[in-house]
Motif scaffolding. Structure first.
Motif, PDB file in Angstrom:
ATOM      1  N   VAL A   1       0.874  -1.175   0.000  1.00 14.13           N
ATOM      2  CA  VAL A   1       0.000   0.000   0.000  1.00 14.13           C
ATOM      3  C   VAL A   1       0.901   1.212   0.000  1.00 14.13           C
ATOM      4  O   VAL A   1       1.553   1.490   1.003  1.00 14.13           O
ATOM      5  CB  VAL A   1      -0.928   0.008   1.227  1.00 14.13           C
TER       6      VAL A   1
ATOM      7  N   ARG B   1      -3.989  -8.202  15.759  1.00 14.36           N
ATOM      8  CA  ARG B   1      -4.805  -7.394  14.868  1.00 14.36           C
ATOM      9  C   ARG B   1      -4.754  -5.915  15.237  1.00 14.36           C
ATOM     10  O   ARG B   1      -4.748  -5.053  14.382  1.00 14.36           O
ATOM     11  CB  ARG B   1      -6.269  -7.835  14.952  1.00 14.36           C
ATOM     12  N   GLN B   2      -4.742  -5.649  16.528  1.00 16.41           N
ATOM     13  CA  GLN B   2      -4.852  -4.264  16.955  1.00 16.41           C
ATOM     14  C   GLN B   2      -3.504  -3.617  17.191  1.00 16.41           C
ATOM     15  O   GLN B   2      -3.412  -2.412  17.274  1.00 16.41           O
ATOM     16  CB  GLN B   2      -5.672  -4.190  18.246  1.00 16.41           C
TER      17      GLN B   2
ATOM     18  N   ASN C   1       0.477  -2.521  16.480  1.00 13.36           N
ATOM     19  CA  ASN C   1       1.273  -2.175  15.326  1.00 13.36           C
ATOM     20  C   ASN C   1       2.759  -2.191  15.622  1.00 13.36           C
ATOM     21  O   ASN C   1       3.545  -1.775  14.812  1.00 13.36           O
ATOM     22  CB  ASN C   1       0.866  -0.814  14.761  1.00 13.36           C
TER      23      ASN C   1
ATOM     24  N   GLN D   1      -0.434 -11.297  10.786  1.00  7.37           N
ATOM     25  CA  GLN D   1      -1.795 -10.878  11.131  1.00  7.37           C
ATOM     26  C   GLN D   1      -1.881  -9.402  11.477  1.00  7.37           C
ATOM     27  O   GLN D   1      -2.981  -8.853  11.564  1.00  7.37           O
ATOM     28  CB  GLN D   1      -2.298 -11.696  12.318  1.00  7.37           C
TER      29      GLN D   1
ATOM     30  N   GLN E   1      -1.690  -5.396  10.935  1.00  8.26           N
ATOM     31  CA  GLN E   1      -2.125  -4.620   9.777  1.00  8.26           C
ATOM     32  C   GLN E   1      -1.054  -3.655   9.310  1.00  8.26           C
ATOM     33  O   GLN E   1      -0.068  -3.445   9.989  1.00  8.26           O
ATOM     34  CB  GLN E   1      -3.420  -3.881  10.112  1.00  8.26           C
ATOM     35  N   ASN E   2      -1.269  -3.059   8.153  1.00  6.31           N
ATOM     36  CA  ASN E   2      -0.142  -2.572   7.365  1.00  6.31           C
ATOM     37  C   ASN E   2       0.912  -1.693   8.011  1.00  6.31           C
ATOM     38  O   ASN E   2       2.058  -2.114   8.010  1.00  6.31           O
ATOM     39  CB  ASN E   2      -0.627  -1.939   6.072  1.00  6.31           C
ATOM     40  N   PRO E   3       0.689  -0.527   8.533  1.00 14.01           N
ATOM     41  CA  PRO E   3       1.879   0.090   9.119  1.00 14.01           C
ATOM     42  C   PRO E   3       2.260  -0.684  10.369  1.00 14.01           C
ATOM     43  O   PRO E   3       1.616  -0.559  11.400  1.00 14.01           O
ATOM     44  CB  PRO E   3       1.452   1.518   9.448  1.00 14.01           C
TER      45      PRO E   3
ATOM     46  N   GLU F   1       8.492   1.524   6.983  1.00 10.90           N
ATOM     47  CA  GLU F   1       7.692   0.879   5.940  1.00 10.90           C
ATOM     48  C   GLU F   1       7.966  -0.617   5.890  1.00 10.90           C
ATOM     49  O   GLU F   1       8.089  -1.204   4.821  1.00 10.90           O
ATOM     50  CB  GLU F   1       8.004   1.516   4.590  1.00 10.90           C
TER      51      GLU F   1
END
Lengths: 207, 189, 303
Positions: free
Chosen positions: A30, A85-86, A88, A110, A112-114, A177
């Motif tokens: 992304v 999931r939650q 980072n 599992q 998410q992106n950042p 990134e």
């Protein structure tokens, strides 16, 4: 990073991946937006790091004092979250055995992106005192992208806080990134992971 | 303790008796006597606690050594029963019917040394290693450093410092130089 | 309701206000809990940063249509609860859409969000989600019992099911508040309030470390953002409801802030000094003293 021959390391979806239970779609890059909104998001990411409370090795004992009154990382907006999931931020605390690496990969994918990874302790850098062990990996960055390393055996909680500061700086500069890097060099990472995890009994990308 | 050793010697032909401390003794018995010896210690002498069950690899003698470490709570003494088994065909009688905790030890030894314990439940399940295809890693003929270097992408630039040499170089550089020079000269001659 | 658009504008304005109030309340509560622990705690604006962060997450995975609808239901429950209550009594623009039977509707809306959430979280397929749902629903259900009894007692006392009329009957000084005129119902209601505010000792269902976060285990990025926003709405809406029912409502915004803040601090301070109940203990606790108090409150107005 070595050159990747994507033809050779082709990703195959195995039969045991039940589509009801696993989404086997490969990760996508992304791209960053190049505007002020992205800067704002970066600032928020840096000031609200939710770390995954998963202690992989002996270093996780150094993470516990961080929540206490003496070090209190909550004043930097850092809070532990129990589910990938939650969260980072993933702190790989200490040595990583092959068995743990399997769980780390599942948890990491599992998220998410950042998503950001801190390698805590010498073991994640070059194997540390377990460098010639038959069961612990030597370099973490061959399996998942790592943003910040905190050297030491064990690093004190202050060192970890310094690592958080470094990570914040990195995120605000737009260099956090890791997730996109993982998606870009997915075949290379996956080949490295499959080289040491001999009984690969999970989907290639499980999210 | 002396009487106990005498009884063990007469009953189970215990050899190599070494009294480590006055409440701790090592004995060595034959492979066929081991289960009886351990059972006797548990039931009649009060050694009810299996502290440890481990194995050693004597690759020069082509033997595995199994160590059963037992503890007596009432008089606070320990007996360590050793036995040697063949390295070519390593099988041993399971004692999981005496101590349920022995199952874990036997599973671990099966995985790390490849010693089989027929009849022990779940002995073939992986214990700590998942998907291990090499020879059992704790055997002496398994080169763990070589395996690690081949498998785990070692980071270049690692060097080790011997503590003694480092201190000598830092604190007594002249003496270290003289010492090394003498050693070198001696070695040349 | 002379002009529809004006009413809509007022509703959005009051929603905006109450959202920010709820977020700041959350930050203050983090701070207070941290101070009780002897820590500094996150800054007061931390909930905003968290919200921006989860909204800025680039990927989101949906497990199906119900999973997607779960936060929507939850959000609708929070906003619905808020919009059908008079926030500031006598004010034109904070009156919202309250009407004659709104007390029943409000009781329904307290439960509505939880049920929608349960459906959504169950579709995620994570084993911890149904566990959290089961505990959360049991907790809400059992704290609903004394609350419903207290509400019935109030309805019997005032002979109406309209919150506006109940608030109107309490105007004119502290002696007219239901806290004074109907202390038994207030006691039952406040004990139910402890169970509904999701603070210790009654927060097992969202215990962050023991069962990973309960129902929203699988919720992330925007889904979680909606839930966090809803938490701000829902908490302040519940506070306003209890203020309206038992503590005389509010006639202007400073009074509103003062009363709701005090009410919230009641739950928070009970929470920070008490250990957490297990679910069995909290159910037993609720069906004994609070329920008995509620029944007494109803009986007092039946005979």
């Amino acid at each position: 990073m070595t050159e990747v021959n994507n033809e050779e390391n082709k990703i195959i979806k195995p039969d045991y991946c039940d589509p009801e239970l696993f989404c086997t779609a490969l990760p996508k890059e992304v791209p960053r937006m190049n505007n002020i909104i992205q800067k704002f998001y970066d600032w928020a990411q840096a000031n609200s790091l939710w770390l995954l409370a998963f202690g992989t090795g002996c270093g996780s004992i150094e993470m516990r004092p961080l929540y206490t009154a003496r070090y209190d990382i909550s004043r930097y907006g850092i809070a532990p979250r129990p589910t990938p999931r939650q969260s980072n931020l993933f702190i790989i605390s200490g040595y990583v055995s092959v068995k743990t690496l399997k769980r780390i990969i599942r948890s990491y994918e599992q998220m998410q992106n950042p998503k950001f990874v801190i390698g805590l302790g010498s073991c994640t850098i070059n194997g540390g005192m377990y460098w010639d062990s038959y069961n612990t990996i030597n370099r973490l960055d061959h399996y998942i992208p790592v943003d910040v390393y905190v050297a030491g055996c064990m690093p004190r909680p202050e060192a970890l806080i310094a690592g958080f500061d470094e990570l914040k700086k990195r995120i605000k500069e737009g260099r956090g990134e890791g997730a996109n890097e993982y998606a870009k060099n997915f075949a290379w990472y996956k080949a490295n992971q499959k080289k040491i995890i001999k009984d690969w009994d999970m989907p290639d990308y499980n999210w | 303790m002396k009487e106990l050793i005498e009884r063990l010697r007469s009953k189970f032909n215990a050899k190599n008796i070494k009294e480590q401390r006055k409440n701790f003794v090592f004995i060595t018995v034959e492979k066929k006597d081991l289960e009886g010896c351990v059972l006797y210690l548990k039931e009649f002498e009060g050694y009810g606690h299996l502290t440890l069950l481990t194995a050693l690899d004597w690759i020069e003698k082509d033997q595995f050594e199994l160590v059963y470490h037992l503890h007596n709570y009432s008089n606070k003494t320990d007996v360590s029963v050793k036995t040697f088994i063949d390295r070519k065909n390593p099988t041993m009688v399971s004692i999981n019917n005496l101590w349920a905790g022995a199952r874990v030890y036997e599973r671990e030894i099966k995985e790390l040394f490849g010693i089989d314990f027929p009849g022990c439940p779940r002995v073939n399940d992986p214990f700590a290693l998942e998907g291990w295809h090499e020879i059992p890693p704790m055997r002496k003929d398994f080169d763990t450093k070589k395996y690690s270097e081949e498998t785990y992408f070692p980071r270049p630039g690692r060097y080790t410092k011997d503590n003694v040499a480092q201190m000598e170089e830092q604190l007594y550089p002249v003496e270290a130089e003289v010492k090394n020079g003498i050693a070198e000269t001696v070695r040349k001659k | 309701m002379d002009n529809f658009w004006t009413t809509l504008l007022y509703a959005f304005l009051s929603m905006f206000l109450i959202f920010n109030y709820g977020m700041l309340l959350g930050g203050v509560v983090y701070k207070i809990i941290a101070r009780v622990h002897g820590r500094f705690g996150p800054p007061v604006w931390q909930p905003y940063v968290n919200l921006v962060k989860v909204m800025g997450v680039r990927t989101a995975i949906s497990h199906g249509i119900m999973f997607w609808l779960g936060p929507v239901f939850r959000f609708a429950g929070g906003i619905g609860l808020f919009l059908f209550m008079p926030v500031v009594f006598g004010s034109v623009w904070m009156q919202n859409f309250s009407f004659s039977g709104d007390l029943l509707l409000v009781i329904y809306f307290i439960f509505f969000g939880q049920l929608g959430m349960a459906l959504g979280a169950a579709e995620s397929g994570h084993p911890y989600s149904p566990m959290g749902i089961m505990r959360g629903l049991a907790q809400v259900t059992v704290s609903e019992v004394p609350f419903a009894l207290a509400v019935i007692a109030l309805a019997a006392q005032h002979g109406t099911l309209s919150i506006t009329e109940i608030v109107a009957a309490q105007q004119g000084g502290i002696a007219n508040w239901n806290m004074i005129t109907n202390p038994v119902a207030t006691l039952a209601g406040m004990m139910a309030f402890l169970g509904m505010m999701m603070h210790a000792p009654f927060n097992l269902h969202l215990a962050p470390q023991e069962i990973p976060v309960g129902p929203p285990t699988e919720y992330h990025s925007n889904f979680l953002g909606y839930m966090q926003a809803n938490r701000a709405f829902f908490a302040s809406a519940k506070l306003i409801l209890f203020m309206n029912l038992f503590f005389g409502g509010a006639t202007n915004i400073p009074v509103l802030v003062g009363k709701t803040f005090t009410l919230y601090m009641f739950a928070v301070f009970v929470g920070v000094v008490n250990p957490r109940f297990t679910l069995e203990n909290s159910i037993r606790w609720f069906i004994r003293i609070p329920t008995a108090t509620g029944i007494i409150a109803v009986l007092l107005y039946t005979f």
